[in-house]
Design a protein around this motif. Structure first.
Motif, PDB file in Angstrom:
ATOM      1  N   PHE A   1       0.822  -1.210   0.000  1.00  0.00           N
ATOM      2  CA  PHE A   1       0.000   0.000   0.000  1.00  0.00           C
ATOM      3  C   PHE A   1       0.861   1.267   0.000  1.00  0.00           C
ATOM      4  CE2 PHE A   1      -3.101  -3.164   0.949  1.00  0.00           C
ATOM      5  CZ  PHE A   1      -4.254  -2.688   0.328  1.00  0.00           C
ATOM      6  N   GLY A   2       2.125   1.087  -0.398  1.00  0.00           N
ATOM      7  CA  GLY A   2       2.975   2.259  -0.637  1.00  0.00           C
ATOM      8  C   GLY A   2       3.607   2.875   0.603  1.00  0.00           C
ATOM      9  N   CYS A   3       3.492   2.201   1.766  1.00  0.00           N
ATOM     10  CA  CYS A   3       4.127   2.748   2.974  1.00  0.00           C
ATOM     11  C   CYS A   3       5.643   2.620   2.841  1.00  0.00           C
ATOM     12  CB  CYS A   3       3.707   1.979   4.224  1.00  0.00           C
ATOM     13  SG  CYS A   3       1.998   2.214   4.666  1.00  0.00           S
ATOM     14  N   ARG A   4       6.348   3.659   3.267  1.00  0.00           N
ATOM     15  CA  ARG A   4       7.819   3.586   3.311  1.00  0.00           C
ATOM     16  C   ARG A   4       8.320   3.645   4.747  1.00  0.00           C
ATOM     17  NH1 ARG A   4       8.505   8.466  -0.101  1.00  0.00           N
ATOM     18  NH2 ARG A   4      10.500   8.581   0.929  1.00  0.00           N
ATOM     19  N   TYR A   5       7.435   3.980   5.655  1.00  0.00           N
ATOM     20  CA  TYR A   5       7.801   4.137   7.069  1.00  0.00           C
ATOM     21  C   TYR A   5       6.775   3.415   7.943  1.00  0.00           C
ATOM     22  CZ  TYR A   5      10.221   8.215   5.083  1.00  0.00           C
ATOM     23  OH  TYR A   5      11.000   9.050   4.319  1.00  0.00           O
ATOM     24  N   VAL A   6       7.188   3.120   9.174  1.00  0.00           N
ATOM     25  CA  VAL A   6       6.233   2.554  10.138  1.00  0.00           C
ATOM     26  C   VAL A   6       6.613   3.026  11.549  1.00  0.00           C
ATOM     27  CG1 VAL A   6       7.539   0.349  10.335  1.00  0.00           C
ATOM     28  CG2 VAL A   6       5.140   0.407  10.987  1.00  0.00           C
ATOM     29  N   LEU A   7       5.623   3.460  12.313  1.00  0.00           N
ATOM     30  CA  LEU A   7       5.878   3.806  13.725  1.00  0.00           C
ATOM     31  C   LEU A   7       6.006   2.508  14.504  1.00  0.00           C
ATOM     32  CD1 LEU A   7       3.141   6.506  14.588  1.00  0.00           C
ATOM     33  CD2 LEU A   7       5.482   6.899  13.820  1.00  0.00           C
ATOM     34  N   LEU A   8       6.956   2.449  15.394  1.00  0.00           N
ATOM     35  CA  LEU A   8       7.107   1.264  16.261  1.00  0.00           C
ATOM     36  C   LEU A   8       7.325   1.710  17.704  1.00  0.00           C
ATOM     37  CD1 LEU A   8       9.420  -1.094  14.140  1.00  0.00           C
ATOM     38  CD2 LEU A   8       6.934  -1.169  14.351  1.00  0.00           C
ATOM     39  N   GLY A   9       6.693   0.977  18.612  1.00  0.00           N
ATOM     40  CA  GLY A   9       6.934   1.225  20.040  1.00  0.00           C
ATOM     41  C   GLY A   9       6.313   2.499  20.571  1.00  0.00           C
ATOM     42  N   HIS A  10       5.264   2.984  19.913  1.00  0.00           N
ATOM     43  CA  HIS A  10       4.582   4.170  20.458  1.00  0.00           C
ATOM     44  C   HIS A  10       4.157   3.854  21.890  1.00  0.00           C
ATOM     45  CE1 HIS A  10       1.569   7.259  21.136  1.00  0.00           C
ATOM     46  NE2 HIS A  10       2.126   7.921  20.127  1.00  0.00           N
ATOM     47  N   SER A  11       4.156   4.854  22.739  1.00  0.00           N
ATOM     48  CA  SER A  11       3.873   4.572  24.164  1.00  0.00           C
ATOM     49  C   SER A  11       2.479   3.962  24.345  1.00  0.00           C
ATOM     50  CB  SER A  11       4.029   5.823  25.010  1.00  0.00           C
ATOM     51  OG  SER A  11       2.883   6.609  24.913  1.00  0.00           O
ATOM     52  N   GLU A  12       1.548   4.300  23.441  1.00  0.00           N
ATOM     53  CA  GLU A  12       0.212   3.697  23.566  1.00  0.00           C
ATOM     54  C   GLU A  12       0.259   2.201  23.255  1.00  0.00           C
ATOM     55  OE1 GLU A  12      -1.722   6.586  21.078  1.00  0.00           O
ATOM     56  OE2 GLU A  12      -1.314   8.100  22.608  1.00  0.00           O
ATOM     57  N   ARG A  13       1.141   1.794  22.362  1.00  0.00           N
ATOM     58  CA  ARG A  13       1.334   0.356  22.088  1.00  0.00           C
ATOM     59  C   ARG A  13       1.989  -0.325  23.301  1.00  0.00           C
ATOM     60  NH1 ARG A  13      -1.894  -1.406  18.675  1.00  0.00           N
ATOM     61  NH2 ARG A  13      -0.771  -3.337  19.086  1.00  0.00           N
ATOM     62  N   ARG A  14       2.940   0.370  23.884  1.00  0.00           N
ATOM     63  CA  ARG A  14       3.626  -0.228  25.044  1.00  0.00           C
ATOM     64  C   ARG A  14       2.660  -0.341  26.217  1.00  0.00           C
ATOM     65  NH1 ARG A  14       9.543   0.478  24.683  1.00  0.00           N
ATOM     66  NH2 ARG A  14      10.054   1.710  22.849  1.00  0.00           N
ATOM     67  N   THR A  15       1.883   0.730  26.474  1.00  0.00           N
ATOM     68  CA  THR A  15       1.034   0.768  27.662  1.00  0.00           C
ATOM     69  C   THR A  15      -0.216  -0.101  27.522  1.00  0.00           C
ATOM     70  OG1 THR A  15       1.759   3.023  27.996  1.00  0.00           O
ATOM     71  CG2 THR A  15      -0.162   2.346  29.253  1.00  0.00           C
ATOM     72  N   TYR A  16      -0.943   0.040  26.391  1.00  0.00           N
ATOM     73  CA  TYR A  16      -2.241  -0.639  26.290  1.00  0.00           C
ATOM     74  C   TYR A  16      -2.144  -2.047  25.707  1.00  0.00           C
ATOM     75  CZ  TYR A  16      -3.734   4.214  26.809  1.00  0.00           C
ATOM     76  OH  TYR A  16      -3.886   5.504  27.250  1.00  0.00           O
TER      77      TYR A  16
END
Ligand code: PEP
Length: 254
Positions: free
Chosen positions: A87-102
């Motif tokens: 789908f053309g993504c070149r970047y990805v967020l990883l380890g956002h605090s909301e992912r870590r916390t929830y």
């Protein structure tokens, strides 16, 4: 000069109609684009196809807010790196605090995703940050070190393919940003820590600040020598605010 980034994290907000309206406004903006400042938006997964259609050929890139730690398989509800690439993504967020916390994401899991992202042709944007309690008990540096070390242990050739975002948890979505001086102090520490392992990379790695960046504080933050742009949550949902923040970064950079 390091590349700069202004990245909008839309979290779980939006609808087909609002995504179209927001992207149409961003695309038609009169803010002059800069080759030195990358603009990226991170919509929810289900809007990636529409985002790709609307942004293809523009100066704005798009990214995902997360991805699976596995290449493919029986992982109900997950989205793979290869799918994001399609789908053309070149970047990805990883380890956002909301992912870590929830969602209980650990440094080990995030490092696994980091490696897989780079192997899949994605640039991981690794988010790290301390809680208020950790800051108040003077653990900020130890926490950041721990969050960084697993990704750094992947080796310089992997780690250097990423971008870092310092996002103090106490500043995310609270309206209370770190001051420019507070953020600069941490960014400087991060470069020093990275330099212990990879001295050249420490100077080259883009380190963004995130946490209640708004049009009224963006310029002061981006003027700091170790801050290479921002990861913007709430303000990125408002085209005018996001464009102003981008314009501030461009005006400092050019
Ligand atoms: C974020 O979600 O990464 C973020 C920085 O949010 P906000 O700008 O709303 O604090």
């Amino acid at each position: 000069m390091r590349k700069k980034f202004i990245i909008g994290n839309w979290k779980m907000y939006g609808s087909k109609a609002s995504v179209k309206a927001l992207l149409t406004t961003l695309k038609s903006s009169s803010v002059p684009p800069s080759v030195n400042v990358n603009r990226i938006v991170c919509p929810p997964y289900v809007f990636l196809a529409e985002t790709q259609t609307l942004l293809e050929g523009s100066q704005i890139a798009w990214a995902a807010q997360n991805m699976a730690a596995e290449r493919e398989g029986a992982y109900t509800g997950e989205i793979s790196a290869a799918m994001l690439r399609e789908f053309g993504c070149r970047y990805v967020l990883l380890g956002h605090s909301e992912r870590r916390t929830y969602y209980g994401e650990t440094d080990d899991l995030i490092a696994k995703k980091f490696k897989l992202a780079t192997e899949s042709g994605l640039t991981p944007i690794l988010c790290i940050g301390e809680t208020l309690k950790q800051r108040q008990s003077e653990q900020t540096e130890a926490v950041l070190q721990r969050q960084l070390d697993k990704a750094m242990a992947l080796g310089e050739s992997v780690f250097q393919q990423g971008i870092l975002a310092y996002e103090p948890v106490w500043a995310i979505g609270t309206g209370v940003s770190a001051s420019a001086e507070q953020a600069q102090k941490v960014h400087q520490f991060l470069r020093q820590h990275i330099a212990l392992h990879y001295s050249d990379l420490a100077q080259k790695l883009p380190i963004l600040y995130g946490g209640s960046v708004k049009p009224d504080n963006a310029k002061a933050l981006f003027q700091m020598p170790d801050i290479d742009g921002g990861l913007i949550g709430g303000a990125s949902l408002h085209a005018h605010d996001f464009l102003q923040i981008y314009g501030d970064c461009v005006s400092i950079t050019n």
